[in-house]
Design an enzyme around this catalytic site. Structure first.
Site, PDB file in Angstrom:
ATOM      1  N   CYS A  38      -0.072   3.914   2.550  1.00 21.04           N
ATOM      2  CA  CYS A  38       0.316   3.455   3.896  1.00 21.04           C
ATOM      3  C   CYS A  38       1.781   3.810   4.165  1.00 21.04           C
ATOM      4  O   CYS A  38       2.126   4.290   5.246  1.00 21.04           O
ATOM      5  CB  CYS A  38       0.147   1.944   4.037  1.00 21.04           C
ATOM      6  SG  CYS A  38      -1.545   1.355   3.855  1.00 21.04           S
ATOM      7  N   CYS A  92       0.831  -1.209   0.000  1.00 21.55           N
ATOM      8  CA  CYS A  92       0.000   0.000   0.000  1.00 21.55           C
ATOM      9  C   CYS A  92       0.868   1.263   0.000  1.00 21.55           C
ATOM     10  O   CYS A  92       1.478   1.596   1.011  1.00 21.55           O
ATOM     11  CB  CYS A  92      -0.918  -0.054   1.227  1.00 21.55           C
ATOM     12  SG  CYS A  92      -1.811   1.466   1.572  1.00 21.55           S
TER      13      CYS A  92
END
Length: 108
Positions: A35, A32
């Protein structure tokens, strides 16, 4: 990588639900991008507010039970727990001022 402590399905209750002070769980995954972008921001917030708020990370790929239990469908998702209950949900990567605004009640 992040300086935040990693929690797992196995350690979640002890590390998060039984925490003495508010604790934010960063639900994330290795693949991600957002993230990874928000991780150093969370590290900085944790460092600056260590006496008020703890921040830990939970990899949703490695710990599907907890991610499913809390209905994590979009990451990054940052949930603040207090006394074992979710008291705040922040979804998506945000710049530091926006995250601090979202967390203001815990950082005051």
């Amino acid at each position: 990588m992040s300086s935040a402590k990693d929690v797992t399905d196995a350690s979640f209750e002890a590390d998060v639900l039984k925490s003495e002070k508010p604790i934010m769980v960063d639900f994330w995954a290795e693949w991600c991008g957002p993230c990874r972008a928000v991780s150093p921001i969370l590290d900085k917030i944790a460092e600056e507010n260590a006496d008020k708020l703890s921040i830990v990370k939970l990899n949703v790929d490695d710990n599907p039970f907890t991610a499913e239990k809390y209905g994590i469908t979009s990451i990054p998702a940052m949930y603040v727990f207090k006394n074992g209950e979710v008291v705040k949900r922040v979804i998506g990567a945000k710049p530091k001022p926006a995250l601090e605004a979202d967390l203001a009640e815990f950082l005051a």
